[in-house]
Design a protein around this motif. Sequence first.
Motif, PDB file in Angstrom:
ATOM      1  N   TYR A  54       4.655  -3.720   4.300  1.00 17.04           N
ATOM      2  CA  TYR A  54       4.089  -2.330   3.622  1.00 17.04           C
ATOM      3  C   TYR A  54       2.475  -2.446   3.100  1.00 17.04           C
ATOM      4  O   TYR A  54       2.101  -1.437   3.057  1.00 17.04           O
ATOM      5  CB  TYR A  54       5.108  -1.838   2.731  1.00 17.04           C
ATOM      6  N   THR A 120       0.805  -0.776  -2.929  1.00 12.32           N
ATOM      7  CA  THR A 120       1.392  -0.719  -1.684  1.00 12.32           C
ATOM      8  C   THR A 120       2.162   0.654  -1.619  1.00 12.32           C
ATOM      9  O   THR A 120       3.340   0.588  -1.752  1.00 12.32           O
ATOM     10  CB  THR A 120       2.423  -2.079  -1.542  1.00 12.32           C
ATOM     11  N   LEU A 122       1.624   3.206   0.778  1.00 14.73           N
ATOM     12  CA  LEU A 122       1.343   3.675   2.112  1.00 14.73           C
ATOM     13  C   LEU A 122       0.156   4.868   2.090  1.00 14.73           C
ATOM     14  O   LEU A 122      -0.509   4.940   1.136  1.00 14.73           O
ATOM     15  CB  LEU A 122       2.778   4.257   2.643  1.00 14.73           C
ATOM     16  N   ARG A 440       7.325   4.564   9.111  1.00 15.18           N
ATOM     17  CA  ARG A 440       6.916   3.921   7.821  1.00 15.18           C
ATOM     18  C   ARG A 440       8.182   2.825   7.653  1.00 15.18           C
ATOM     19  O   ARG A 440       8.384   2.497   6.182  1.00 15.18           O
ATOM     20  CB  ARG A 440       6.844   4.812   6.655  1.00 15.18           C
TER      21      ARG A 440
END
Length: 549
Positions: A54, A120, A122, A440
């Motif tokens: 991620y 982290t 996204l 994701r």
Amino acid sequence: MATSVKSLSNKESKLIMAHMYVAFTALFVGATCGLLQTLERSGKFTLPAGIGYYQILTVHGVVLGLVLTTFFILGFMLAAQSKTTGGLNKTERTVAWIGFWLMLVGTLAAATMILLNEATVLFTFYAPLQAHVVFYLGLALVIVGTWFEGFVMFKRHARFRKENPGERTPLLSYMAVITMLMWQIASIGVAVTVLFQMVPWALGWVETIDVLLSRTLFWYFGHPLVYFWLLPAYMMWYAIMPKIIGGKIFSDSLARFTFILLLLFSIPVGFHHQLTEPGIDPFWKFIQVILTMVVVIPSMMTAFSMFATFEARGRELGAKGLFGWLKKMPWKDARFLAPFIGMLFFIPGGAGGIINASNQMNQVVHNTIWVTGHFHLTVASAVMLTFFGITYWLVPSITGRTFTKTMNKLGILQTILWTVGMLIMSTAMHWQGLLGGPRRSAYSEYVGNADTAAWGSYQIAQAVGGSILFLGMIVMIIIFVNLAFFAPKGKEEFPIAVVSNKAALPPKVFENWKLWIGVTLALILFAYTIPLIDIIQSAPPGAKGFKFW
């Protein structure tokens, strides 16, 4: 020895190239992270040195989706406006440099936090995922920097009108102004949620924030971001492609009207990204889905205008029949080939966008890797191939070098690699998404009713496609470095098409900025006022909107 002839002044060339250096650095970093993602998802590769999936997913999304695109777009539009309006003055250049440095500092700040694994979160940085406050401040600096450069474009366009009363404004300058107007209005949403929600939350001033409000403000910005990527590609298609093929702009008025429609209908449509979220009245979702579908109209107008341009030029060269013009196009010219294939990618990309924005069909693909495949057809294919096509003439034109036959052949190779890699990867993403493959997510095991062998083949196909794309990125970096530093000195054309003498003059109302900004704001207020009031009033205890002071 050949003489170096730059299409812009030295001072403006340095400003534009500064943007390009950052953009292509971002391409290298982001594409490398993209390769690592596809290899990790294949189940055959493990990320080294404790790097998290991620973490690289965040780098990939932020660096390519925001940094690469923003720096390239602003550099291209400043160059196009400067070329067509007669250049920037000292004050305008100074303000543009201030914007550039704000963007660069903000980019470095945000990137540092991501690399330290402190951000982290996204590409969408949805709450309750929380990043270090420096990440949010970095994003805010990037946005403010773009505002500075946008004001430069507004001022230069206004100065042209003042210095040339009664004269038609340059089409590329007009398009740049529309693009930045849309961006300035839309980016207010993400600036508000970052500064008034995320920053206080990250600093510990509040324990909770209104998550639905933050997501709504993000998507108020997030969908226009797609058009911020796309409109500069339209600039290339409308005003530069005709020159490359030896033709003329089919209709100046149609091009300007297309951009006006995109300004009006690209912002009040964010709810179609939130169709599955509770807390938003279905009536307002329905309204925004309708407004989303209206955007199909300027897209179809663009397709009509471009293929009319191609056909007209083909007939001038002796083409006959419905598709005879295809034989007359300069397929061996990478400046044409890359953006033309980008146009073709936009056809399935646009169809996928209609599916994503349709309430019933969205239920099938929402939060699956189908959506990732869609983005790779639009921004990563239609837009990026067009940007590569721009690079082939823009960089040598402003550095005083030439686009040699060798670099043209490499450009064709690059286009083929990018096309093949993207077709393999995005097709696998779409199919896997229809079978329930999550978006994701590093999760790569068999799910749903898919055949296990077929499921694994989709994963492998994504890795193969990603690897080919990585090779395409390497070739593109080689071309860029050559055109910036090593290509033979000389004079490269800055191709700007003229309007067909059969085309009518654009109506004066197209330059009535008070009217178009007013209509845009009215549509936004209509689409968002009542839903936002409802979201704030209905927020759970402790998450009342912006109540942190």
